[in-house]
Enzyme design. Structure first.
Site, mmCIF file in Angstrom:
data_model
loop_
_atom_site.group_PDB
_atom_site.id
_atom_site.type_symbol
_atom_site.label_atom_id
_atom_site.label_comp_id
_atom_site.label_asym_id
_atom_site.label_seq_id
_atom_site.Cartn_x
_atom_site.Cartn_y
_atom_site.Cartn_z
ATOM 1 C CE LYS A 196 0.854 5.018 -7.190
ATOM 2 N NZ LYS A 196 1.941 4.444 -6.174
HETATM 3 C C1 LIG Z 1 2.423 3.198 -5.060
HETATM 4 C C2 LIG Z 1 2.169 3.288 -3.516
HETATM 5 C C3 LIG Z 1 3.286 3.204 -2.777
HETATM 6 C C4 LIG Z 1 4.590 2.716 -3.319
HETATM 7 O O1 LIG Z 1 5.153 3.698 -4.170
HETATM 8 P P1 LIG Z 1 6.584 3.112 -4.837
HETATM 9 O O2 LIG Z 1 7.108 4.627 -5.332
HETATM 10 O O3 LIG Z 1 6.374 2.359 -5.934
HETATM 11 O O4 LIG Z 1 7.612 2.550 -3.711
HETATM 12 C C5 LIG Z 1 3.092 3.380 -1.275
HETATM 13 N N1 LIG Z 1 2.034 3.730 -0.905
HETATM 14 C C6 LIG Z 1 0.969 3.834 -1.715
HETATM 15 C C7 LIG Z 1 -0.351 4.355 -1.166
HETATM 16 C C8 LIG Z 1 1.003 3.722 -3.150
HETATM 17 O O5 LIG Z 1 -0.199 3.886 -3.916
#
Ligand SMILES: *Cc1c(COP(=O)(O)O)cnc(C)c1O
Length: 398
Positions: A196
């Site tokens: 991210k």
């Molecule tokens: C990455 C992501 C998640 C999950 O995030 P984590 O921090 O890995 O639990 C949830 N929703 C969306 C849209 C994502 O891209």
């Protein structure tokens, strides 16, 4: 003359593989983590609060609760909203499974609303069609980083009274009509996973302006346990005393991660500016190609993208998404696909969800491809991606 793709026997655009995402960690980030390792607190130390305050400044939210990851953040949000068996939660199928799974964790039912054909975000008109007397929450995802249609969703919330949860895993830094993501929904969740925009390796947060939700979220992060005498049922036996007043998991985050996220947040303006620059170049290059369609901006969204998703136009191409994926791979541009519609998964099929539910989402899934987009890309990397996509799409144009 058309250039021959590596897929058809030509020379690859580049020798070294370029992946769809990569983190950017500098010396300041490293020093921030090392400092924590030399300090007294490895978890629940001063960096948690510091990072939460910084997140509030960046997003305009009153309160932030940092936690283990976005999946935990979503679970905490639905627990704080009081969802349970018999309740429905509306979300998009074009998301990571966690946005829908959070309903299942508490015994509620996810309901999938179709996406808008142009922005690929959840379509407010489809949300309205899914509303029933059991609807308790909407989880809207800022797909790829661009804001959902906040005004339309807030108008529906006003009309139907659901809890609005925004899954902003993709959209830290994005603004809608001048206000940052994090200042619209009842609760906004974030992810600091390694791919991210801002990372702590793992990490998540729930943002809210609501004092009572905030207090619940603090309890839900750590076993439903409180040390605040005002929240206790009994008089404390002594300074060691605490009470469990709810049932919740341990969703805490370490101080090392909080220090890393904090340090990364200082770079958000630079991350955002560079990503906008790359997206502008991509949009200019790809909107000229008949073989592909670019994601349209939601009106009012000033977007910091997390993903750059290309959509092919099958009418103008002699190959499909699968061959395009392989053809770009042969040029050493390693793509990905975000996302498989959540209700396609066998787990969801067993719960009774059937294909055909959201036709726009299903068509998008068949035609989409995530190409590289991250802060640390060089100008040469960007040019390579444009070169490779143009080469392949032009060669296979019908
Ligand atoms: C990455 C992501 C998640 C999950 O995030 P984590 O921090 O890995 O639990 C949830 N929703 C969306 C849209 C994502 O891209």
């Amino acid at each position: 003359m058309k250039e021959l793709p590596a897929f058809a026997g030509g020379t690859p655009v580049r020798d070294k593989k370029l992946y769809y995402s990569h983190q950017y960690i500098d010396e300041k980030d490293i020093a921030a983590v090392v400092d924590v390792l030399k300090s007294d607190y490895l978890t629940t130390g001063p960096h948690i609060t510091k990072c939460e305050e910084k997140l509030c400044r960046v997003t305009g939210a009153k309160h932030a609760v940092l936690c283990a990851n976005d999946t935990a953040a979503l679970h905490m949000a639905v627990m704080a909203a009081g969802l349970g068996p018999g309740d429905e939660l509306i979300t998009t199928p074009i998301t990571f499974a966690a946005s829908a799974n959070c309903a299942l964790y508490v015994g509620a039912r996810p309901v999938f609303a179709d996406i808008d054909e142009k922005t690929w975000n959840i379509d407010p008109a489809c949300i309205e069609k899914c509303i029933t007397p059991r609807t308790r929450a909407v989880v809207a995802v800022d797909y790829g980083g661009q804001s959902v249609d906040q005004e339309a969703i807030l108008a529906l919330k006003e009309k139907y009274g659901f809890v609005y949860i925004e899954d902003a895993a993709h959209s830290i830094g994005t603004c809608y009509k001048g206000k940052p993501v994090g200042s619209f929904a009842d609760m906004t969740t974030m992810s600091f996973h390694a791919v991210k925009t801002i990372t702590g390796g793992e990490g998540g947060a729930v943002l809210t302006d609501d004092e009572s939700l905030y207090r619940k979220l603090l309890l839900l992060r750590t076993h439903g346990i409180t040390r605040d005498p005002k929240q206790m049922v009994y008089e404390p036996d002594g300074p060691w005393y605490y009470e469990q007043v709810a049932l919740a998991p341990n969703y805490r985050i370490t101080d090392m991660q909080a220090a890393l996220i904090s340090s990364q947040l200082d770079k958000l303006p630079a991350f955002g500016a560079r990503k906008k620059e790359i997206v502008k170049k991509y949009n200019e290059a790809f909107s000229k190609l008949p073989g592909c369609v670019v994601q349209e901006e939601t009106k009012g969204s000033d977007t910091v993208r997390h993903l750059y998703v290309l959509r092919i136009n099958p009418q103008h191409l002699s190959i499909g998404r699968r061959q395009l994926f392989d053809a770009l791979g042969a040029e050493n541009i390693i793509c990905n696909v975000h996302y498989i519609p959540v209700y396609y998964f066998p787990y969801y099929e067993k719960l009774g969800y059937k294909r055909g539910l959201c036709p726009n989402a299903e068509r998008l899934y068949d035609e989409m491809l995530t190409i590289p987009l991250f802060y640390a890309m060089t100008d040469q990397d960007v040019d390579d991606v444009i070169h490779a996509v143009t080469k392949v799409l032009t060669y296979y144009e019908k």
